[in-house]
Structure formats: structure tokens, C-alpha cells
Design a protein around this motif. Structure first.
Motif, PDB file in Angstrom:
ATOM      1  N   HIS A  23       0.836  -1.207   0.000  1.00  0.00           N
ATOM      2  CA  HIS A  23       0.000   0.000   0.000  1.00  0.00           C
ATOM      3  C   HIS A  23       0.870   1.256   0.000  1.00  0.00           C
ATOM      4  O   HIS A  23       0.568   2.244  -0.692  1.00  0.00           O
ATOM      5  N   PHE A  24       1.962   1.212   0.739  1.00  0.00           N
ATOM      6  CA  PHE A  24       2.852   2.370   0.798  1.00  0.00           C
ATOM      7  C   PHE A  24       3.491   2.633  -0.569  1.00  0.00           C
ATOM      8  O   PHE A  24       3.509   3.777  -1.058  1.00  0.00           O
ATOM      9  N   VAL A  25       4.011   1.580  -1.204  1.00  0.00           N
ATOM     10  CA  VAL A  25       4.756   1.732  -2.469  1.00  0.00           C
ATOM     11  C   VAL A  25       3.822   2.050  -3.630  1.00  0.00           C
ATOM     12  O   VAL A  25       4.132   2.893  -4.478  1.00  0.00           O
ATOM     13  N   VAL A  26       2.667   1.404  -3.676  1.00  0.00           N
ATOM     14  CA  VAL A  26       1.772   1.533  -4.829  1.00  0.00           C
ATOM     15  C   VAL A  26       0.816   2.705  -4.693  1.00  0.00           C
ATOM     16  O   VAL A  26       0.544   3.419  -5.673  1.00  0.00           O
ATOM     17  N   LYS A  27       0.300   2.951  -3.500  1.00  0.00           N
ATOM     18  CA  LYS A  27      -0.742   3.950  -3.309  1.00  0.00           C
ATOM     19  C   LYS A  27      -0.239   5.297  -2.768  1.00  0.00           C
ATOM     20  O   LYS A  27      -0.697   6.357  -3.173  1.00  0.00           O
ATOM     21  N   VAL A  28       0.707   5.235  -1.836  1.00  0.00           N
ATOM     22  CA  VAL A  28       1.096   6.457  -1.117  1.00  0.00           C
ATOM     23  C   VAL A  28       2.285   7.149  -1.776  1.00  0.00           C
ATOM     24  O   VAL A  28       2.243   8.359  -2.065  1.00  0.00           O
ATOM     25  N   LEU A  29       3.342   6.420  -1.999  1.00  0.00           N
ATOM     26  CA  LEU A  29       4.588   7.019  -2.472  1.00  0.00           C
ATOM     27  C   LEU A  29       4.435   7.771  -3.798  1.00  0.00           C
ATOM     28  O   LEU A  29       4.986   8.885  -3.938  1.00  0.00           O
ATOM     29  N   PRO A  30       3.706   7.246  -4.797  1.00  0.00           N
ATOM     30  CA  PRO A  30       3.599   7.970  -6.084  1.00  0.00           C
ATOM     31  C   PRO A  30       2.991   9.360  -5.945  1.00  0.00           C
ATOM     32  O   PRO A  30       3.269  10.243  -6.778  1.00  0.00           O
ATOM     33  N   SER A  31       2.183   9.581  -4.926  1.00  0.00           N
ATOM     34  CA  SER A  31       1.536  10.889  -4.762  1.00  0.00           C
ATOM     35  C   SER A  31       2.361  11.847  -3.914  1.00  0.00           C
ATOM     36  O   SER A  31       1.951  13.002  -3.718  1.00  0.00           O
ATOM     37  N   MET A  32       3.519  11.446  -3.447  1.00  0.00           N
ATOM     38  CA  MET A  32       4.275  12.270  -2.518  1.00  0.00           C
ATOM     39  C   MET A  32       5.241  13.243  -3.211  1.00  0.00           C
ATOM     40  O   MET A  32       5.738  14.162  -2.585  1.00  0.00           O
ATOM     41  N   GLY A  33       5.574  13.016  -4.452  1.00  0.00           N
ATOM     42  CA  GLY A  33       6.468  13.955  -5.122  1.00  0.00           C
ATOM     43  C   GLY A  33       7.878  13.446  -5.258  1.00  0.00           C
ATOM     44  O   GLY A  33       8.297  12.490  -4.588  1.00  0.00           O
ATOM     45  N   ASP A  34       8.634  14.123  -6.130  1.00  0.00           N
ATOM     46  CA  ASP A  34       9.991  13.675  -6.474  1.00  0.00           C
ATOM     47  C   ASP A  34      10.948  13.615  -5.286  1.00  0.00           C
ATOM     48  O   ASP A  34      11.725  12.657  -5.175  1.00  0.00           O
ATOM     49  N   PRO A  35      11.019  14.628  -4.381  1.00  0.00           N
ATOM     50  CA  PRO A  35      12.003  14.569  -3.289  1.00  0.00           C
ATOM     51  C   PRO A  35      11.857  13.298  -2.445  1.00  0.00           C
ATOM     52  O   PRO A  35      12.861  12.694  -2.043  1.00  0.00           O
ATOM     53  N   TYR A  36      10.618  12.890  -2.185  1.00  0.00           N
ATOM     54  CA  TYR A  36      10.395  11.713  -1.336  1.00  0.00           C
ATOM     55  C   TYR A  36      10.694  10.423  -2.092  1.00  0.00           C
ATOM     56  O   TYR A  36      11.247   9.464  -1.518  1.00  0.00           O
ATOM     57  N   GLN A  37      10.357  10.400  -3.365  1.00  0.00           N
ATOM     58  CA  GLN A  37      10.677   9.220  -4.164  1.00  0.00           C
ATOM     59  C   GLN A  37      12.187   9.054  -4.317  1.00  0.00           C
ATOM     60  O   GLN A  37      12.704   7.931  -4.334  1.00  0.00           O
ATOM     61  N   LYS A  38      12.882  10.182  -4.393  1.00  0.00           N
ATOM     62  CA  LYS A  38      14.346  10.139  -4.476  1.00  0.00           C
ATOM     63  C   LYS A  38      14.940   9.578  -3.177  1.00  0.00           C
ATOM     64  O   LYS A  38      15.861   8.761  -3.198  1.00  0.00           O
ATOM     65  N   LEU A  39      14.389  10.032  -2.037  1.00  0.00           N
ATOM     66  CA  LEU A  39      14.862   9.514  -0.749  1.00  0.00           C
ATOM     67  C   LEU A  39      14.611   8.015  -0.643  1.00  0.00           C
ATOM     68  O   LEU A  39      15.455   7.255  -0.152  1.00  0.00           O
ATOM     69  N   TRP A  40      13.433   7.581  -1.084  1.00  0.00           N
ATOM     70  CA  TRP A  40      13.097   6.164  -1.043  1.00  0.00           C
ATOM     71  C   TRP A  40      14.065   5.350  -1.903  1.00  0.00           C
ATOM     72  O   TRP A  40      14.502   4.254  -1.492  1.00  0.00           O
ATOM     73  N   LYS A  41      14.430   5.904  -3.059  1.00  0.00           N
ATOM     74  CA  LYS A  41      15.385   5.222  -3.939  1.00  0.00           C
ATOM     75  C   LYS A  41      16.753   5.124  -3.264  1.00  0.00           C
ATOM     76  O   LYS A  41      17.408   4.071  -3.321  1.00  0.00           O
ATOM     77  N   HIS A  42      17.183   6.218  -2.602  1.00  0.00           N
ATOM     78  CA  HIS A  42      18.475   6.198  -1.894  1.00  0.00           C
ATOM     79  C   HIS A  42      18.446   5.151  -0.782  1.00  0.00           C
ATOM     80  O   HIS A  42      19.436   4.423  -0.557  1.00  0.00           O
ATOM     81  N   LEU A  43      17.340   5.056  -0.065  1.00  0.00           N
ATOM     82  CA  LEU A  43      17.230   4.088   1.025  1.00  0.00           C
ATOM     83  C   LEU A  43      17.321   2.671   0.481  1.00  0.00           C
ATOM     84  O   LEU A  43      18.062   1.826   1.016  1.00  0.00           O
ATOM     85  N   LYS A  44      16.580   2.376  -0.601  1.00  0.00           N
ATOM     86  CA  LYS A  44      16.611   1.021  -1.165  1.00  0.00           C
ATOM     87  C   LYS A  44      17.995   0.674  -1.697  1.00  0.00           C
ATOM     88  O   LYS A  44      18.478  -0.449  -1.507  1.00  0.00           O
ATOM     89  N   THR A  45      18.630   1.639  -2.367  1.00  0.00           N
ATOM     90  CA  THR A  45      19.963   1.373  -2.920  1.00  0.00           C
ATOM     91  C   THR A  45      20.951   1.058  -1.807  1.00  0.00           C
ATOM     92  O   THR A  45      21.769   0.127  -1.912  1.00  0.00           O
ATOM     93  N   THR A  46      20.899   1.826  -0.725  1.00  0.00           N
ATOM     94  CA  THR A  46      21.811   1.609   0.393  1.00  0.00           C
ATOM     95  C   THR A  46      21.527   0.276   1.073  1.00  0.00           C
ATOM     96  O   THR A  46      22.455  -0.454   1.462  1.00  0.00           O
ATOM     97  N   VAL A  47      20.246  -0.064   1.226  1.00  0.00           N
ATOM     98  CA  VAL A  47      19.883  -1.355   1.822  1.00  0.00           C
ATOM     99  C   VAL A  47      20.406  -2.496   0.954  1.00  0.00           C
ATOM    100  O   VAL A  47      20.973  -3.478   1.455  1.00  0.00           O
ATOM    101  N   GLU A  48      20.228  -2.379  -0.362  1.00  0.00           N
ATOM    102  CA  GLU A  48      20.686  -3.430  -1.270  1.00  0.00           C
ATOM    103  C   GLU A  48      22.196  -3.611  -1.166  1.00  0.00           C
ATOM    104  O   GLU A  48      22.699  -4.745  -1.106  1.00  0.00           O
ATOM    105  N   THR A  49      22.930  -2.493  -1.119  1.00  0.00           N
ATOM    106  CA  THR A  49      24.392  -2.568  -1.012  1.00  0.00           C
ATOM    107  C   THR A  49      24.808  -3.224   0.299  1.00  0.00           C
ATOM    108  O   THR A  49      25.729  -4.044   0.337  1.00  0.00           O
ATOM    109  N   SER A  50      24.129  -2.880   1.377  1.00  0.00           N
ATOM    110  CA  SER A  50      24.492  -3.411   2.697  1.00  0.00           C
ATOM    111  C   SER A  50      24.118  -4.883   2.835  1.00  0.00           C
ATOM    112  O   SER A  50      24.805  -5.640   3.533  1.00  0.00           O
TER     113      SER A  50
END
Length: 637
Positions: A116-143
Motif C-alpha cells: 500500500h505504501f509503495v503503490v498507493k502512497v509514495l507515487p503521490s508524494m512527489g519527487d524529493p520523497y521518491q528520491k529519498l526512497w530510492k536512496h534508502l533502497k539502494t543503500t539497503v541493497e548494497t548493505s
């Protein structure tokens, strides 16, 4: 600061009770670990502190923070997912990115699923938040990826990132921080007219933090207050004051029944002024006082009256409780009695000055749990630097428990224990009783029956027997009073008797309550025998008392009588199998009196059988000589 001023902290949903510093063994995000005790749960917020947090996968500060979050997930995943442990960071800049991260975490926290967060909420939050989410996922994947192992799946990465985000707490250090801290200190800790400022207090707190941090400090509110109190006079601790108010309300209920002793339906007053004065003097002279005596002599009434008098002194604080009038098993039960989130230890700490008295009535409860609850209570009493109690202790216990209670009090020392015996009625007091109740005069004919006139509770029982036609000349000892109470007050066989319920129903309720004391020694139990009307009738007649849907005996003498009667009515009562049977010794002695007295009135040989039954029970209790001598002594005269 939040702990000291009792200010709620975001992520804990309340003020912390304990602060740990640099505790990497307990929390991966170990700069500051905040703990809040809440009922059966412990809430934890582990937090890193950074001046700058560049939220980029390539930045060490961000990557290190996420590495620590992943470690915490591995070690405390269940608590994190349940919301009992949260992850956090405190930083000053860059403010825009930190504010966006705070919003992202707050929105994730409000969702019940990653999808629900990824499909419904995040797309409506705007670019800055989607960018942060991408940074978080990338860092998690690396770790998560380790050389030689398979690369984590996209689903695994996204799930892990969501688990972190929804439990992440961001604290931003804005400018003018010191001014807000100073305001909190002034509002919560600094008394009006104090000769120091918030800056002075803050400086000392900073020095303490610098002293404790290198040593993996674990700091409680009381520890911090004690350290600051060596330098400053502080206001009372708000939670302690609130808990003290709750404890005083509990005391109000206990002491509301403290009055001069009233006997009979007309309320004849018997004032024992000399006994009251003697107890007051003992409390003035000693730190710990034990009031003891036979059952029914008015120990509790006397102690509660004295507590009321002490409470009326200027600046005095009195907290009182009865361990036998409740079903408390541990300190948590007492805390719940005070109210949500209350702590009895805080209540004792809440009275920082003045005369302080802790009344512990029904201390013989210690016979049911080997003194565990009483010892735990005494361990909470504040002490000075020499270990001396800052509260006076007034304990009340029946004589058969006196030795045990005195030892428990002495173990909690270092002050000696003064014992104040509460004796039976004196000659002049008995004369006053006979002047008011001349129908009792036949009881004077022998030493055994005359002893009943010297016991307050028994005099009251005799004076309130319904029906008005009691043959006092037929009463030879207390065993007859056991039968009288059963026939006239419990069964209500006479149509003139007050109360509700049919005699057989009332009998069932009475005997079930008695049997429970053998096999399930709790103050209040759930009764199933008899009718609701019968139970209510026994309550209104003063045989039982009720707490919610559970019932217990209204007085310890009434309990003794019920157990003695149950044993007499049971062909083979296994009294020795009772948990902590010493608490029932008086009831067992009364049963022995009934057994031998009945045997003397039956055909030859019956007395021998009764004697053997009593001797076998006493041997099983490991008190054969003591008990048999008491029974024989009670039948003399």
C-alpha cells in the motif's frame, strides 16, 4: 533532559524512564538508547547522533546508519515490527533533506503494508520523497549484498527498506535549542526564587553526561535527580508526585473506616486511649514498629486511628495498605491498584521531605508467600546515604506471624524493630462492656467463657447475633462461638435472622469459601456454590466481603471460624496439605477444640478417636507439641 523534565519523546510515546549511552552491546544505534517501561512492555528508541547526515548511498555517514539499522533488524526484528523498538537519528543538517526524511518515515509508519505504501502512497508524494526512497533502497541493497552470496531480490530489498522506514524517527537539531531546553528546566525543575539559573543546571547536566558517556552510562531519572540534588534544590519529580497522590487516595479508602471501636448494633463506643498513646509514642521513638496480638483484639483499628492522627500533623505524609484485604501477589498488582502507569516506588519517592509513615496492615500475608511481597515493598522505601530508612514503618500482624514479620523488618534494617503488643480488654473495659450488655454476664462463670469478654471482635459478634435469644449460659468457649456464628449468622436458621438467601445455599457458599483457603489461599476467590442471593446475604451480614465478582472473608477471625467449621464438617480434612499451613494454625487450633470438646460429650471411646485425629494432623504440620498444648490449654477452666 526529556527524562528529567518528564517531557514526551517522539518515538517513545511518552517520557523515557532510563537513558543509556554508548551501549553497543544492547543497541546497534548506540549513541543514545532511550527506554520507557509501560505495563508489561519495554519500549526502546535507539538513536545515532550526527552533525551532518548526507542522504546519499555513497556517503559513509548514511551507509553506516543503514548498516546499524540492518543489524538492529537482525537482532530485534520482532520488537521493531511490533513497534516496541524504534530506530532514530539526531542531526543538524541538511535541514531540507532531514525534514523530507521525517515526512517519509511518518507516512510509512501510518501504512499497514509495504504494498500500500509503495503503490498507493509514495507515487503521490512527489519527487524529493521518491528520491529519498530510492536512496534508502539502494543503500539497503548494497548493505545486504555480501561477496560470494546471491544478490538480494528486489522484493527483499523493498521489504527491508519499508521495515526500516516505518520505524524510523528523525530528530532535527534546529537553532535556539538551548532556549527551549532552558524553558523546560525552568517550568519543571527550578523552584520559584531559586538562586541558580537554567544555564547553571544545564552546565552541571553536561558535566555529568561527559563523565558517564565514556563509561557506558545507564542513567535513570532518580539517579540524575540525586546527582543534581547535591548541587541544587529541585522541584518534586512530577511522576512521583502524581503516583503519591494516587497512593494517598488508596490510603483515604483504607483509613476512612478508622474510628473508635463500635460494639453492637447500637454502636457502643469503646475508646482505648492509653493504647493509642502508647503506639504514637513508639512511632515517635522508633523507625520501625510492629503491632501484634491475638486475632480480634483491634490491632488494625488501633494502627489506622494512629495513622490518621499522624496524617493530621503539619507536613506529614502517610501511605497505608492492607495486604490481607487485597489479592496482591507482587508489586505489579499494587501498581495497578494505583492506576495506569503508576509505580508504588515513585509514590514513596514523591514525598521528599517531612514526616513520612508507611502503614502495612495485614502483614501476616507474608506467611502465604514466604515474605516475598513484604520484602519487595520494604526494598522500595527510600534511604539516606547511610542506609537509614527515610520513612517510618508501622506493620500490623497477628501474633502467630510476629516472629516472621519481625525478622523481615529487621533484615531490611539497619534500625531495630520495636514491638507493641495489643492486649485483650482490661478489667475496667470488660466492666464497661457488661454494663452495656448485661446479657453477657453468664459468660463470667468460668475462665474459658470469660475470656470471650476480653476479645473485641468476639464481643461484637456476640452483641450482633441476630434473633436476640442467645443462651449465653450454654457457651463454654470459643469453639461454641464457631458453631453459634455458623448456625445463627451463616445459615440463618431462625426466621428472625437478617440477610438474604436460603440456609442451605448460605451454607454452601460459606463452606466453599472456607475450603478455598485450604487449597487456594487467596484473599478473594470466584465462588460457584449456592445462589447469588446467598452470597449477597453473607456480604450484608458481615461474613464475607466482595471485590468485583470475587469474594473473601470480612475478617481474619471469620476466616478462622469458617476453616475450623469446614474441618469439623469434613470426615478427613487434609489440613497439612495446605500451602503455607502455618497461616491456618489458629483455625486448626479451633478445630482441635471443637474435636475434643465434642469428644467429651459423646460415648466412651469417641474422645480417644478425636485425640488421635488431632495428634496425626499436628504431627503432619510438624508442630505436635505446640498445637496440642494450645488446644489443651484452651479447654481448661
Amino acid at each position: 533532559m526529556a527524562m528529567l523534565c518528564c517531557v514526551p519523546v517522539d518515538g517513545l510515546d511518552g517520557a523515557p524512564d532510563e537513558v543509556m549511552l554508548q551501549k553497543s552491546s544492547l543497541a546497534p544505534l548506540d549513541d543514545i538508547v532511550l527506554i520507557r517501561e509501560h505495563g508489561a512492555y519495554r519500549f526502546v528508541l535507539e538513536r545515532q547522533v550526527k552533525k551532518t547526515l548526507d542522504i546519499q548511498p555513497s556517503r559513509n555517514s548514511w551507509k553506516g546508519l543503514i548498516d546499524q539499522c540492518l543489524r538492529s533488524l537482525r537482532e530485534h526484528g520482532d520488537d521493531i515490527d511490533a513497534g516496541r523498538r524504534r530506530l532514530g537519528v539526531t542531526a543538524r543538517r541538511p535541514i531540507a533533506d532531514l525534514e523530507n526524511l521525517e515526512v517519509l518515515a511518518r507516512r510509512a509508519r501510518a501504512q499497514n503494508s509495504r504494498h500500500h505504501f509503495v503503490v498507493k502512497v509514495l507515487p503521490s508524494m512527489g519527487d524529493p520523497y521518491q528520491k529519498l526512497w530510492k536512496h534508502l533502497k539502494t543503500t539497503v541493497e548494497t548493505s545486504l549484498f555480501e561477496p560470494g552470496q546471491e544478490k538480494p531480490t528486489a522484493d527483499e530489498v523493498e521489504t527491508t527498506a519499508f521495515r526500516i522506514a516505518r520505524r524510523f524517527v528523525v530528530e532535527i537539531e534546529y537553532g535556539r535549542r538551548f532556549e527551549s531546553l532552558s524553558t523546560s528546566l525552568a517550568e519543571h525543575l527550578i523552584p520559584v526564587g531559586a538562586g541558580y539559573s537554567a544555564a547553571d543546571l544545564f552546565s552541571r547536566m553536561y558535566e555529568l553526561a561527559m563523565e558517564w558517556i565514556p563509561n557506558e552510562g545507564s542513567i535513570t531519572r532518580q539517579m540524575l535527580r540525586d546527582s543534581l540534588s547535591a548541587w541544587f534544590i529541585l522541584r518534586d519529580d512530577p511522576p512521583a508526585r502524581a503516583d503519591l497522590v494516587a497512593a494517598e487516595a488508596m490510603t483515604d479508602r483504607l483509613l476512612s473506616r478508622a474510628s473508635d471501636i463500635s460494639l453492637g448494633d447500637d454502636g457502643f463506643q469503646l475508646v482505648r486511649a492509653s493504647a493509642q498513646q502508647g503506639l504514637i509514642q513508639a512511632l515517635d521513638d522508633h523507625q520501625q514498629v510492629l503491632v501484634t496480638g491475638p486475632a480480634g483484639t483491634g490491632k488494625s483499628t488501633l494502627a489506622r486511628k494512629v495513622a490518621v492522627q499522624v496524617r493530621q500533623r503539619p507536613g506529614a505524609t502517610v501511605i497505608g495498605m492492607s495486604l490481607t484485604e487485597q489479592s496482591w501477589r507482587n508489586l505489579a498488582d499494587i501498581d495497578r491498584e494505583l492506576g495506569p502507569h503508576a509505580r508504588f516506588g515513585n509514590a514513596l519517592a514523591g514525598a521528599a521531605t517531612g514526616e513520612r509513615l508507611l502503614l502495612i496492615d495485614g502483614a501476616e500475608q507474608a506467611l502465604t508467600d514466604s515474605g516475598a511481597l513484604l520484602r519487595a515493598l520494604l526494598a522500595l522505601v527510600p534511604r539516606d546515604e547511610n542506609g537509614r530508612l527515610l520513612w517510618r514503618i508501622l506493620a500490623v500482624a497477628r501474633e502467630e506471624a510476629a516472629r516472621t514479620i519481625r525478622k523481615i523488618l529487621a533484615d531490611g534494617g539497619p534500625t531495630p524493630v520495636e514491638t507493641v503488643p495489643v492486649d485483650e480488654l482490661g478489667t475496667e473495659e470488660v466492666r464497661a462492656v457488661l454494663a452495656e450488655f448485661p446479657q453477657f454476664r453468664p459468660l463470667e462463670r468460668s475462665q474459658r467463657s470469660g475470656w470471650l469478654l476480653r476479645n473485641l471482635y468476639m464481643v461484637d459478634l456476640l452483641a450482633t447475633q441476630p434473633g436476640g435469644d442467645v443462651d449465653f449460659g450454654a457457651i463454654t468457649g470459643e469453639e461454641d462461638l464457631v458453631r453459634l456464628v455458623y448456625e445463627r449468622l451463616v445459615r440463618r436458621d431462625d426466621g428472625a435472622l437478617r440477610g438474604l438467601g436460603a440456609p442451605d445455599d448460605r451454607q454452601l457458599v460459606y463452606l466453599e469459601a472456607a475450603a478455598s483457603q485450604i487449597h487456594q489461599p487467596e484473599r478473594f476467590i470466584q465462588l460457584s456454590q449456592g445462589s447469588a442471593e446467598a452470597r449477597q446475604g453473607l456480604v450484608s451480614d458481615g461474613v464475607l466481603t466482595r471485590k468485583s465478582t470475587r469474594h473473601g472473608f470480612a475478617h481474619d477471625v471469620m476466616l478462622d471460624y469458617a476453616v475450623a467449621l469446614w474441618a469439623a464438617e469434613t470426615p478427613t480434612p487434609d489440613l497439612a496439605s495446605a500451602p503455607q499451613p502455618r497461616r491456618l494454625l489458629r483455625a486448626i487450633r479451633l478445630w482441635g477444640q471443637m474435636l475434643l470438646a465434642g469428644g467429651m460429650e459423646e460415648p466412651p471411646g469417641t474422645l480417644v478417636v478425636a485425640w488421635e485425629r488431632l495428634a496425626q494432623t499436628c504431627a503432619a504440620l510438624r508442630t505436635p507439641n505446640e498445637m496440642i498444648f494450645e488446644v489443651i490449654g484452651s479447654l481448661r477452666g
